[in-house]
Design a protein around this motif. Structure first.
Motif, PDB file in Angstrom:
ATOM      1  N   SER A  12       0.692  -1.258  -0.045  1.00  0.00           N
ATOM      2  CA  SER A  12      -0.004  -0.114  -0.101  1.00  0.00           C
ATOM      3  C   SER A  12       0.811   1.259  -0.124  1.00  0.00           C
ATOM      4  O   SER A  12       2.128   1.280   0.149  1.00  0.00           O
ATOM      5  CB  SER A  12      -0.794  -0.123   1.166  1.00  0.00           C
ATOM      6  OG  SER A  12      -0.231   0.075   2.405  1.00  0.00           O
ATOM      7  N   SER A  13       0.206   2.437  -0.113  1.00  0.00           N
ATOM      8  CA  SER A  13       1.081   3.705  -0.103  1.00  0.00           C
ATOM      9  C   SER A  13       1.659   3.871   1.236  1.00  0.00           C
ATOM     10  O   SER A  13       2.798   4.318   1.314  1.00  0.00           O
ATOM     11  CB  SER A  13       0.198   4.766  -0.497  1.00  0.00           C
ATOM     12  OG  SER A  13      -1.114   4.938   0.593  1.00  0.00           O
ATOM     13  N   ASP A  14       1.073   3.479   2.186  1.00  0.00           N
ATOM     14  CA  ASP A  14       1.645   3.485   3.591  1.00  0.00           C
ATOM     15  C   ASP A  14       2.840   2.655   3.866  1.00  0.00           C
ATOM     16  O   ASP A  14       4.000   3.093   4.416  1.00  0.00           O
ATOM     17  CB  ASP A  14       0.556   3.320   4.893  1.00  0.00           C
ATOM     18  CG  ASP A  14      -0.601   4.499   4.816  1.00  0.00           C
ATOM     19  OD1 ASP A  14      -0.116   5.314   4.342  1.00  0.00           O
ATOM     20  OD2 ASP A  14      -1.603   4.181   5.427  1.00  0.00           O
ATOM     21  N   ALA A  15       2.626   1.543   3.308  1.00  0.00           N
ATOM     22  CA  ALA A  15       3.725   0.346   3.410  1.00  0.00           C
ATOM     23  C   ALA A  15       5.155   1.164   2.607  1.00  0.00           C
ATOM     24  O   ALA A  15       6.226   0.867   2.813  1.00  0.00           O
ATOM     25  CB  ALA A  15       3.440  -0.750   2.963  1.00  0.00           C
ATOM     26  N   ALA A  16       4.737   1.634   1.318  1.00  0.00           N
ATOM     27  CA  ALA A  16       5.795   2.136   0.308  1.00  0.00           C
ATOM     28  C   ALA A  16       6.483   3.452   1.027  1.00  0.00           C
ATOM     29  O   ALA A  16       7.893   3.495   0.908  1.00  0.00           O
ATOM     30  CB  ALA A  16       5.339   2.554  -0.907  1.00  0.00           C
ATOM     31  N   ARG A  17       5.583   4.101   1.744  1.00  0.00           N
ATOM     32  CA  ARG A  17       6.347   5.503   2.322  1.00  0.00           C
ATOM     33  C   ARG A  17       7.186   4.870   3.533  1.00  0.00           C
ATOM     34  O   ARG A  17       8.073   5.601   3.800  1.00  0.00           O
ATOM     35  CB  ARG A  17       5.258   6.066   2.750  1.00  0.00           C
ATOM     36  CG  ARG A  17       5.528   7.668   3.310  1.00  0.00           C
ATOM     37  CD  ARG A  17       4.331   8.309   3.574  1.00  0.00           C
ATOM     38  NE  ARG A  17       4.708   9.829   4.370  1.00  0.00           N
ATOM     39  CZ  ARG A  17       5.182  10.903   3.715  1.00  0.00           C
ATOM     40  NH1 ARG A  17       5.579  10.720   2.611  1.00  0.00           N
ATOM     41  NH2 ARG A  17       5.368  11.924   4.619  1.00  0.00           N
TER      42      ARG A  17
END
Length: 325
Positions: A12-17
């Motif tokens: 997800s975007s949170d994981a990649a960030r």
């Protein structure tokens, strides 16, 4: 940072960030993932989900150890390439991951960085190992008991009660129909199981399949980066209100085909401490008790009028008789 991380289909975007933030930290900065999530503006639920995804894909490894004096410490390893459990242990201990040593002079490891999180050290006497235990076997068992979250376990939604099994299956099936009908809302099996309780709460509150489809597909953006996150947000934001007892009773009667005991009744317009219901024969607006009281009062009024007229006549006669005398 490789293109594999940027374009990873399961992060997800949170994981990649969270991953890119950790990889961008300077050497010597040991920052726990929880602190990184706070600095990156990732909420608690998003952080837990991101941490699970990174662990499931092999970018994140974590170990808890009990040292001398019973103090626990946590070691976290972040890498820019997926690592197996054995490779992560080798990187943590500074050993080459393969059987053949690397060629050239030793350098800093480019694959990741590890840090120790000792902010929550707790004094606890160490448990003595069994007398026949082998230290190597005990270390292997401790690693096997690491509590890494399972990627297949659905995440509970705070504030949403658990739904019965049949309703959960119906909810997951309904959500799958909407998901397959709209390519921008495609979900995995794990995401369907995670969102099924929310859909079940919709159905429990009286929503229909058309209401669910309209709420999830109306006004979708041209590109949806996180279908599960968007669906969860819409299900929570557009949750139908809890039906009243009367609405629940009416829905139950419609479902069973029975009629309510109050069907055909009317509220009395007379004076009552509480609302009085009665079943009219024609167009009555008063219950039988009020009609009886009105009739009795009317009869008493007529009797009083007759007695008053008789009394007036008697007085007139006596007055006239006295005048004659």
């Amino acid at each position: 940072m490789s293109n594999e991380i940027i374009r990873h289909p399961r992060l997800s975007s949170d994981a990649a960030r969270l991953l890119t933030w950790q990889l961008s930290l300077p050497e010597g900065i040991d920052q726990p993932l929880s602190e990184t999530a706070k600095r990156a503006g990732i909420k608690k639920t998003g952080f837990i989900r991101a941490k699970r995804q990174l662990a499931a894909e092999g970018y994140f490894h974590e170990w808890r150890r009990q040292g001398e004096g019973g103090r626990w410490s946590t070691t976290q390893l972040i890498s820019n390439v997926p690592l197996s459990a054995q490779a992560a242990i080798a990187v943590r201990d500074g050993r080459p991951a393969g059987h053949i040593p690397a060629v050239g002079q030793p350098e800093n490891r480019p694959v990741g960085r590890s840090q120790k999180n000792t902010e929550q050290n707790i004094d606890n006497p160490p448990s003595p190992p069994p007398a026949s235990a082998n230290p190597e076997d005990a270390h292997a068992q401790a690693e096997e008991k690491e509590e890494l979250p399972s990627p297949e376990a659905p995440e509970p939604t705070p504030g949403v009660p658990a739904v019965p099994g049949p309703l959960a299956e119906r909810s997951a099936l309904a959500l799958a129909v909407v998901s397959h009908g709209e390519r921008r809302l495609r979900l995995s099996g794990r995401e369907l199981a995670s969102l099924a309780p929310l859909v079940g709460e919709w159905f429990h509150r009286g929503a229909a399949m058309a209401d669910l489809r309209e709420a999830l597909t109306d006004g979708l953006p041209s590109m949806v980066h996180s279908p599960a996150g968007l669906i969860r947000h819409r299900l929570l934001r557009k949750m139908p209100p809890v039906p009243t007892f009367a609405e629940q009773r009416a829905a139950e009667l419609r479902a069973t085909g029975r009629q309510s005991r109050l069907s055909g009744t009317r509220e009395c317009q007379g004076e009552h401490v509480q609302a009085q219901l009665f079943r009219p024969v024609a167009d009555e607006v008063l219950c039988p008790q009020c009609r009886h009281e009105v009739a009795a009062a009317s009869q008493n009024a007529e009797s009083g009028s007759a007695a008053a007229a008789t009394l007036r006549g008697a007085i007139t006669v006596r007055t006239a008789a006295n005048g004659v005398t």
